[in-house]
Design a protein around this motif. Structure first.
Motif, PDB file in Angstrom:
ATOM      1  N   TRP A 145       0.802  -1.224   0.000  1.00 20.92           N
ATOM      2  CA  TRP A 145       0.000   0.000   0.000  1.00 20.92           C
ATOM      3  C   TRP A 145       0.832   1.269   0.000  1.00 20.92           C
ATOM      4  O   TRP A 145       1.656   1.471   0.870  1.00 20.92           O
ATOM      5  N   PHE A 146       0.574   2.109  -0.969  1.00 19.48           N
ATOM      6  CA  PHE A 146       1.181   3.439  -1.112  1.00 19.48           C
ATOM      7  C   PHE A 146       2.704   3.392  -1.059  1.00 19.48           C
ATOM      8  O   PHE A 146       3.344   4.326  -0.620  1.00 19.48           O
ATOM      9  N   THR A 180       5.592   3.784  -3.092  1.00 20.63           N
ATOM     10  CA  THR A 180       5.859   4.299  -4.432  1.00 20.63           C
ATOM     11  C   THR A 180       6.880   3.442  -5.156  1.00 20.63           C
ATOM     12  O   THR A 180       7.946   3.137  -4.615  1.00 20.63           O
ATOM     13  N   ILE A 193      -8.140   6.329  -4.981  1.00 17.84           N
ATOM     14  CA  ILE A 193      -6.832   5.706  -4.806  1.00 17.84           C
ATOM     15  C   ILE A 193      -6.160   5.468  -6.162  1.00 17.84           C
ATOM     16  O   ILE A 193      -4.940   5.570  -6.283  1.00 17.84           O
ATOM     17  N   PHE A 196      -3.316   7.515  -7.601  1.00 16.17           N
ATOM     18  CA  PHE A 196      -1.925   7.365  -7.173  1.00 16.17           C
ATOM     19  C   PHE A 196      -1.246   6.155  -7.807  1.00 16.17           C
ATOM     20  O   PHE A 196      -0.185   5.735  -7.384  1.00 16.17           O
ATOM     21  N   TRP A 213       2.242   1.639  -7.791  1.00 18.82           N
ATOM     22  CA  TRP A 213       2.022   2.915  -7.094  1.00 18.82           C
ATOM     23  C   TRP A 213       3.006   3.934  -7.623  1.00 18.82           C
ATOM     24  O   TRP A 213       4.194   3.645  -7.740  1.00 18.82           O
ATOM     25  N   GLY A 222       2.744   7.373  -6.508  1.00 24.78           N
ATOM     26  CA  GLY A 222       2.726   8.544  -5.636  1.00 24.78           C
ATOM     27  C   GLY A 222       2.010   9.712  -6.286  1.00 24.78           C
ATOM     28  O   GLY A 222       0.992   9.538  -6.938  1.00 24.78           O
TER      29      GLY A 222
END
Lengths: 386, 523
Positions: free
Chosen positions: B118-119, B121, B230, B233, B249, B251
């Motif tokens: 998750w998230f 980058t 979401i 991103f 991801w 960012g």
């Protein structure tokens, strides 16, 4: 011919200018307008003069009779307000005379009738404009001589060819059935969703009610169709897209319909609260109040909601096209018929499109006109508060 | 700025008074922003306070509670069983078992959460890439499917929501235990399961009614919207569809494209399209509003007969599905349509347009925009007419009577009685219809799709060619459906921006119109 039309135009210009100014005087007098507005109106009164002179110059250069046609129309338009303005001028004179002599010549009744005639003229014009497309669609659906677009309205040959082709050569019947099923299912489910939502928000008080309403308001600000990206992915896993799209679409139309509670909430708001209180005193539960007291009183809004639910699938293009893609078996009428007017198809399908339009319009309009009374009551009662 | 006294104000002439009002308005703007700032601050303050209170409450519940309450911190519903609320106890217990089961079975919640990166980058969503591997036995390339990023994200999101629900339920049942303890300490009886069921039709009736619609909204609107936000991103597009190619991801990198104001840049396209969208929404809303009201006043004028006929004639247009009438009308104004041909034959199409080989009104930027607004009047007036009719009937007639006795002219009656009343009542409707017009897909798409007029200044943006008449919503639609590149992440960013624009506009309008302030005024 040329000289005649020029003479008429000159008359039109003079009369147009004079009557415009008279009308402006009348308006300025009776509505107490002054200053800049009056000046602006006076400047506008030059417009008929300019239009007329341009027309005269163009007539000078015209070579055939056909080219004269637009200028004839300009002439008629220039002279046509004369009738209305003339009537207003009479009214003006009569009013002036009344104020001079202190007794009536035509009377209030007659002057009101003059005003009414003007309104009738406007209403007839509006009605003609608003109904024109329907007459157009019906007439073109019976056109036999060609399937492409033409530049005249009245068909040269009448026949049912388009209707026969519609059911023989295309999947239209299938689309029609799909949309009909979707309409009935949506009408039923959506009514449950919307009514329960709006009833709660209108007549029950509980913690978090305001918060919920604000939340739904904010939620409504997102472009709703972006949700289709995910819904399409999930539905295609469950097999609810393409040929099974009607079922998926029913779910999509109904699931979030609670967000459109505004109109029916407005309607529920107008039913007096004292009814509830009286019933509470008599020992009724909230369910009984809803079921036995309010619902029977809310017939217009129930029918309005059913009607809206029924008509949603007939008009929706955006969501439907998303789930259906290009599968002819699962199409709704909107998605199916849209392709008929694309550049590649329009020449072969144009009159058929009109025929299909008539076929769709018949059931929907019939239902609608039969329930129109409730629709009007629902809108006027419910939308008062938006 | 100094406020004038009433006497001084009356001394001003019209122009000065106008200037004075204008000044007042602009001076109020900083105050207004300040007010909003304070509101936001207060909101966070109250949030913080709420969380603090909750924590204190939980701790005191644990320290002061008896053993049953303490155990129910770990076993859901234990306190309910202890105090005889069997039904609630069972429901809580089942919820806990299901939650723990879901989290820790293989390929359950924990599995999906760990897959998501998750998230993070640069990392992919999902860990196993699909591959084609040569199979020696079958002698063909076989696709070995790996993770599906879309699914990984969806299930991850669902798991997070489940965890939040779990925490909330835990808090709820602990609280209930404490309340039960208090009730029994006073010697009263706690509610039985039967009472609970009965109250669902009475005191708690709102919960019964709301459950279905709210579930629908949560599952089909809230969840997808969170998901779409979401997506902004990530690098989700046709080339990285999550299945054949995992997306990753990225960012805030996607947001950089917004600042590209060159030809075909997202920033330029967004600005241009937003400008037209706002203009369109403004004109579409207000032309409809005033003209619809005018028509309603005409129909409801005293002495006009067959009122029902005029109304029905207009209402008929609502009955015909929009796509039929709109597509037909679009064709009428086409180069080969009846009206289009008439305009051409009668030389009513300006020569400047003909010089550019623009044979119909749809082929010119300005004329097509005007035509859209005019045709939208045709679409919208019946609705407004109906509503205005209802409101006109509600205006007390004695207002008109007394004003006439005082010598008011019809125009004055209109501006001083009818218009303010209408404005007050229809204020919220104007707001919703403005927002509706910002997202008015049907009118724009159906009228212009077969007569596309590509905007040469922008060209292609977001993978689709932008037309002069595109609204943000049609642009989005084409971007996700009609384009080969399907840049979902861009669509997501624009969706967020649309939300921001709409929210700001609504906030302003909401603070300006009077009728939103007191909801109960009209019941």
């Amino acid at each position: 011919m040329k000289t005649l039309s020029k003479i008429f135009l000159w008359i039109g210009i003079v009369l147009g200018f004079i009557s415009c100014n008279m009308a402006i005087n009348l308006v300025a007098d009776s509505f107490s307008v002054g200053g800049w507005w009056l000046l602006l109106m006076r400047i506008l009164s030059v417009v008929p003069v300019v239009v007329g002179i341009i027309s005269i110059l163009k007539i000078e250069r015209a070579t055939s009779r056909k080219e004269l046609l637009p200028y004839a129309i300009v002439t008629i338009i220039l002279c046509s307000p004369l009738a209305g303005i003339f009537m207003m001028c009479i009214k003006d004179v009569v009013l002036k005379l009344n104020s001079f002599k202190g007794k009536s010549l035509l009377g209030a009744k007659a002057s009101r009738r003059l005003g009414n005639i003007a309104v009738y003229v406007a209403l007839v014009l509006i009605t003609l404009i608003w109904l024109f497309p329907f007459f157009g669609i019906v007439l073109e659906s019976f056109r036999v001589e060609t399937t492409a677009q033409v530049s005249y309205l009245w068909p040269k040959e009448f026949g049912f060819d388009n209707y026969i082709r519609l059911f023989k050569e295309t999947d239209f019947f299938r689309w029609f059935v799909n949309t009909g099923i979707m309409g009935i299912a949506t009408a039923f489910l959506q009514t449950i969703f919307v009514l329960s939502m709006s009833y709660v928000l209108s007549r029950l008080r509980f913690k978090g009610r305001k918060g919920l309403m604000n939340f739904l308001l904010i939620l409504g600000m997102f472009p709703g169709f972006l949700t289709m990206l995910l819904i399409y992915k999930v539905f295609s896993d469950f097999g609810l897209t393409e040929s099974m799209a009607p079922i998926g679409l029913i779910i999509v139309y109904c699931a979030s319909s609670g967000m459109g509670y505004y109109v029916s909430k407005g309607f529920f708001d107008t039913i007096p609260k004292s009814l509830d209180e009286a019933a509470r005193v008599d020992g009724a539960t909230r369910f009984q109040i809803f079921y036995k007291l309010i619902l029977p009183l809310s017939k217009p809004i129930v029918i309005y909601t059913i009607l809206m639910g029924f008509m949603a699938p007939w008009g929706d293009f955006m969501l439907a096209s998303y789930l259906i893609h290009e599968n002819s078996q699962g199409m709704s009428v909107a998605v199916g018929m849209f392709e008929w007017l694309s550049k590649t198809n329009v020449n072969t399908h144009y009159t058929m499109f009109c025929a299909a339009g008539v076929v769709i319009a018949i059931p929907v309009t019939a239902v609608f006109l039969a329930l129109q009374k409730y629709y009007v009551e629902g809108v006027t009662g419910g939308a008062v508060k938006g | 700025m100094k406020k004038l006294s009433d006497l001084d104000y009356l001394k001003l002439n019209k122009f000065q008074a106008f200037l004075y009002k204008l000044k007042l308005f602009f001076c109020a703007i900083p105050l207004w922003f300040k007010g909003i700032g304070i509101k936001i601050l207060n909101f966070f303050k109250s949030c913080g306070l709420g969380i603090k209170n909750e924590i204190v409450d939980i701790i005191t519940t644990f320290t002061k509670g008896n053993w049953a309450v303490k155990i129910s911190f770990f076993i859901f519903g234990f306190g309910n069983f202890y105090y005889g609320q069997i039904l609630r106890g069972i429901l809580f217990l089942v919820f806990e078992i299901v939650f723990i089961g879901y989290m820790f079975v293989p390929s359950g919640g924990a599995y999906w959460l760990s897959k998501g990166n998750w998230f993070n980058t640069g990392a992919t969503v999902g860990t196993v890439q699909s591959q084609t591997v040569y199979n020696e036995i079958l002698d063909v390339d076989v696709l070995i499917s790996g993770d599906d990023s879309v699914k990984v994200m969806l299930y991850g999101l669902l798991t997070i929501i489940f965890i939040i629900a779990f925490i909330y339920t835990w808090r709820l049942q602990v609280k209930q235990c404490r309340i039960c303890m208090g009730i029994t300490a006073k010697g009263k009886k706690v509610k039985s399961g039967k009472d609970d069921l009965r109250s669902l039709l009475d005191d708690q009736f709102h919960k019964t009614l709301l459950s279905l619609p709210l579930f629908g909204i949560l599952a089909f609107t809230v969840l997808p919207i969170i998901y779409m936000t979401i997506i902004a991103f990530t690098s989700y597009d046709a080339a990285h569809d999550g299945y054949a190619n995992l997306f990753s991801w990225v960012g805030l990198e996607n947001f950089n494209e917004l600042f590209n104001f060159g030809k075909g840049g997202l920033g330029l396209a967004f600005g241009e399209i937003l400008g037209w969208t706002l203009m369109w929404a403004f004109f579409a809303t207000f032309t409809n509003y005033f003209l619809g009201m005018f028509v309603a006043i005409m129909i409801n004028k005293k002495g006009i007969k067959i009122k029902k006929f005029w109304r029905t004639a207009l209402v008929m247009t609502i009955a015909i599905p929009q796509f039929v009438s709109l597509l037909y009308v679009a064709k009428l104004f086409d180069g080969s349509g009846i009206i289009g041909k008439l305009l051409l034959n009668w030389d009513l199409i300006p020569e400047s347009m003909l010089a550019l080989n623009q044979q119909s009104l749809w082929q010119n930027e300005i004329s097509s925009k005007i035509l859209l607004i005019v045709l939208n009047i045709w679409v919208g007036i019946p609705y407004i007419m109906l509503m205005a009719t209802g409101i006109l009937m509600n205006i007390p007639q004695d207002l008109y009577e007394s004003s006439r006795i005082d010598g008011a002219k019809p125009w004055q009656q209109y501006t001083k009685i009818t218009l303010p009343y209408m404005m007050f009542v229809m204020g919220p409707y104007l707001l919703t219809s403005f927002v509706g017009n910002l997202n008015n897909f049907n009118v724009i798409y159906l009228l212009t799709q077969n007569n596309q007029l590509i905007n040469t200044e922008i060209g292609t943006a977001g993978g689709v060619s932008v037309t002069y008449t595109d609204l943000l919503i049609t642009w989005l639609y084409k971007m996700t459906l009609n384009s080969a590149e399907s840049k979902y992440y861009l669509a997501s960013i624009i969706g967020i921006l649309v939300f921001v624009v709409v929210a700001i506009l609504s906030l302003i309008v909401y603070n300006v119109i009077p009728s939103t302030k007191n909801e109960e005024d009209f019941s």
